[in-house]
Design a protein around this motif. Structure first.
Motif, PDB file in Angstrom:
ATOM      1  N   ASN A  22      32.213  18.234  34.405  1.00  0.00           N
ATOM      2  CA  ASN A  22      33.162  19.047  35.172  1.00  0.00           C
ATOM      3  C   ASN A  22      32.383  20.001  36.058  1.00  0.00           C
ATOM      4  O   ASN A  22      32.359  21.206  35.838  1.00  0.00           O
ATOM      5  N   SER A  23      31.757  19.451  37.074  1.00  0.00           N
ATOM      6  CA  SER A  23      30.848  20.265  37.883  1.00  0.00           C
ATOM      7  C   SER A  23      31.450  20.740  39.203  1.00  0.00           C
ATOM      8  O   SER A  23      30.740  21.248  40.059  1.00  0.00           O
ATOM      9  N   GLU A  24      32.752  20.582  39.377  1.00  0.00           N
ATOM     10  CA  GLU A  24      33.377  21.019  40.621  1.00  0.00           C
ATOM     11  C   GLU A  24      33.344  22.532  40.735  1.00  0.00           C
ATOM     12  O   GLU A  24      33.276  23.255  39.753  1.00  0.00           O
ATOM     13  N   VAL A  25      33.450  22.999  41.976  1.00  0.00           N
ATOM     14  CA  VAL A  25      33.522  24.433  42.222  1.00  0.00           C
ATOM     15  C   VAL A  25      34.970  24.880  42.042  1.00  0.00           C
ATOM     16  O   VAL A  25      35.905  24.208  42.479  1.00  0.00           O
ATOM     17  N   THR A  26      35.161  25.992  41.387  1.00  0.00           N
ATOM     18  CA  THR A  26      36.503  26.506  41.156  1.00  0.00           C
ATOM     19  C   THR A  26      36.512  28.013  41.381  1.00  0.00           C
ATOM     20  O   THR A  26      35.477  28.670  41.334  1.00  0.00           O
ATOM     21  N   ASP A  27      37.690  28.563  41.638  1.00  0.00           N
ATOM     22  CA  ASP A  27      37.837  30.001  41.847  1.00  0.00           C
ATOM     23  C   ASP A  27      38.115  30.702  40.528  1.00  0.00           C
ATOM     24  O   ASP A  27      38.911  30.232  39.718  1.00  0.00           O
ATOM     25  N   VAL A  28      37.448  31.804  40.337  1.00  0.00           N
ATOM     26  CA  VAL A  28      37.669  32.645  39.164  1.00  0.00           C
ATOM     27  C   VAL A  28      38.230  33.964  39.666  1.00  0.00           C
ATOM     28  O   VAL A  28      37.636  34.615  40.520  1.00  0.00           O
ATOM     29  N   ARG A  29      39.386  34.349  39.142  1.00  0.00           N
ATOM     30  CA  ARG A  29      40.019  35.608  39.550  1.00  0.00           C
ATOM     31  C   ARG A  29      40.197  36.496  38.328  1.00  0.00           C
ATOM     32  O   ARG A  29      40.678  36.058  37.292  1.00  0.00           O
ATOM     33  N   PHE A  30      39.790  37.721  38.470  1.00  0.00           N
ATOM     34  CA  PHE A  30      39.954  38.719  37.413  1.00  0.00           C
ATOM     35  C   PHE A  30      40.280  40.042  38.057  1.00  0.00           C
ATOM     36  O   PHE A  30      39.469  40.624  38.773  1.00  0.00           O
ATOM     37  N   VAL A  31      41.505  40.524  37.845  1.00  0.00           N
ATOM     38  CA  VAL A  31      42.052  41.739  38.422  1.00  0.00           C
ATOM     39  C   VAL A  31      41.881  41.676  39.950  1.00  0.00           C
ATOM     40  O   VAL A  31      42.585  40.920  40.601  1.00  0.00           O
ATOM     41  N   PHE A  32      40.961  42.442  40.535  1.00  0.00           N
ATOM     42  CA  PHE A  32      40.768  42.442  41.982  1.00  0.00           C
ATOM     43  C   PHE A  32      39.521  41.667  42.392  1.00  0.00           C
ATOM     44  O   PHE A  32      39.115  41.687  43.536  1.00  0.00           O
ATOM     45  N   TRP A  33      38.925  40.981  41.463  1.00  0.00           N
ATOM     46  CA  TRP A  33      37.656  40.318  41.673  1.00  0.00           C
ATOM     47  C   TRP A  33      37.884  38.810  41.808  1.00  0.00           C
ATOM     48  O   TRP A  33      38.607  38.210  41.025  1.00  0.00           O
ATOM     49  N   LYS A  34      37.316  38.179  42.811  1.00  0.00           N
ATOM     50  CA  LYS A  34      37.439  36.738  43.008  1.00  0.00           C
ATOM     51  C   LYS A  34      36.054  36.161  43.292  1.00  0.00           C
ATOM     52  O   LYS A  34      35.299  36.702  44.091  1.00  0.00           O
ATOM     53  N   LEU A  35      35.750  35.067  42.613  1.00  0.00           N
ATOM     54  CA  LEU A  35      34.436  34.459  42.738  1.00  0.00           C
ATOM     55  C   LEU A  35      34.591  32.943  42.673  1.00  0.00           C
ATOM     56  O   LEU A  35      35.357  32.426  41.859  1.00  0.00           O
ATOM     57  N   SER A  36      33.899  32.224  43.540  1.00  0.00           N
ATOM     58  CA  SER A  36      33.865  30.759  43.482  1.00  0.00           C
ATOM     59  C   SER A  36      32.557  30.343  42.824  1.00  0.00           C
ATOM     60  O   SER A  36      31.484  30.738  43.259  1.00  0.00           O
ATOM     61  N   MET A  37      32.673  29.568  41.757  1.00  0.00           N
ATOM     62  CA  MET A  37      31.480  29.123  41.057  1.00  0.00           C
ATOM     63  C   MET A  37      31.730  27.783  40.382  1.00  0.00           C
ATOM     64  O   MET A  37      32.867  27.345  40.233  1.00  0.00           O
ATOM     65  N   SER A  38      30.672  27.152  39.964  1.00  0.00           N
ATOM     66  CA  SER A  38      30.744  25.847  39.318  1.00  0.00           C
ATOM     67  C   SER A  38      31.394  25.966  37.941  1.00  0.00           C
ATOM     68  O   SER A  38      31.165  26.937  37.210  1.00  0.00           O
ATOM     69  N   ARG A  39      32.176  24.959  37.595  1.00  0.00           N
ATOM     70  CA  ARG A  39      32.805  24.955  36.266  1.00  0.00           C
ATOM     71  C   ARG A  39      31.775  24.876  35.150  1.00  0.00           C
ATOM     72  O   ARG A  39      32.007  25.358  34.048  1.00  0.00           O
ATOM     73  N   VAL A  40      30.635  24.265  35.431  1.00  0.00           N
ATOM     74  CA  VAL A  40      29.565  24.194  34.425  1.00  0.00           C
ATOM     75  C   VAL A  40      29.175  25.590  33.984  1.00  0.00           C
ATOM     76  O   VAL A  40      29.068  25.876  32.785  1.00  0.00           O
ATOM     77  N   LEU A  41      28.988  26.475  34.953  1.00  0.00           N
ATOM     78  CA  LEU A  41      28.594  27.849  34.616  1.00  0.00           C
ATOM     79  C   LEU A  41      29.701  28.584  33.876  1.00  0.00           C
ATOM     80  O   LEU A  41      29.429  29.369  32.967  1.00  0.00           O
ATOM     81  N   ILE A  42      30.951  28.339  34.242  1.00  0.00           N
ATOM     82  CA  ILE A  42      32.076  28.993  33.566  1.00  0.00           C
ATOM     83  C   ILE A  42      32.170  28.533  32.114  1.00  0.00           C
ATOM     84  O   ILE A  42      32.289  29.341  31.195  1.00  0.00           O
ATOM     85  N   ILE A  43      32.091  27.224  31.908  1.00  0.00           N
ATOM     86  CA  ILE A  43      32.214  26.677  30.552  1.00  0.00           C
ATOM     87  C   ILE A  43      31.042  27.116  29.677  1.00  0.00           C
ATOM     88  O   ILE A  43      31.233  27.609  28.550  1.00  0.00           O
TER      89      ILE A  43
END
Length: 69
Positions: A22-43
């Protein structure tokens, strides 16, 4: 090897394989913070934080149980 160790290694291996598939890039949103990063790093990051929290809880329980008043 102990059963817990074997299960931990097996579970970690499954997590790594799953995250690499699952190496696609995805958006991570937390309160007022938004970041696009690889799902590998998130998992893998979420897994690492969970492992660290589990170790800290385990160490705290051992410390409290051995502490004498």
């Amino acid at each position: 090897m102990k059963l817990k160790t074997i299960l931990a290694i097996l579970f970690a291996t499954v997590i790594v394989i799953f995250s690499l598939q699952n190496s696609e890039v995805t958006d991570v949103r937390f309160v007022f913070w938004k970041l696009s990063m690889s799902r590998v790093l998130i998992i893998l990051g979420s897994f690492s934080v969970g492992v660290i929290v589990g170790i800290l809880v385990s160490v705290k329980k051992k410390f409290v149980n051995t502490k004498k008043y």
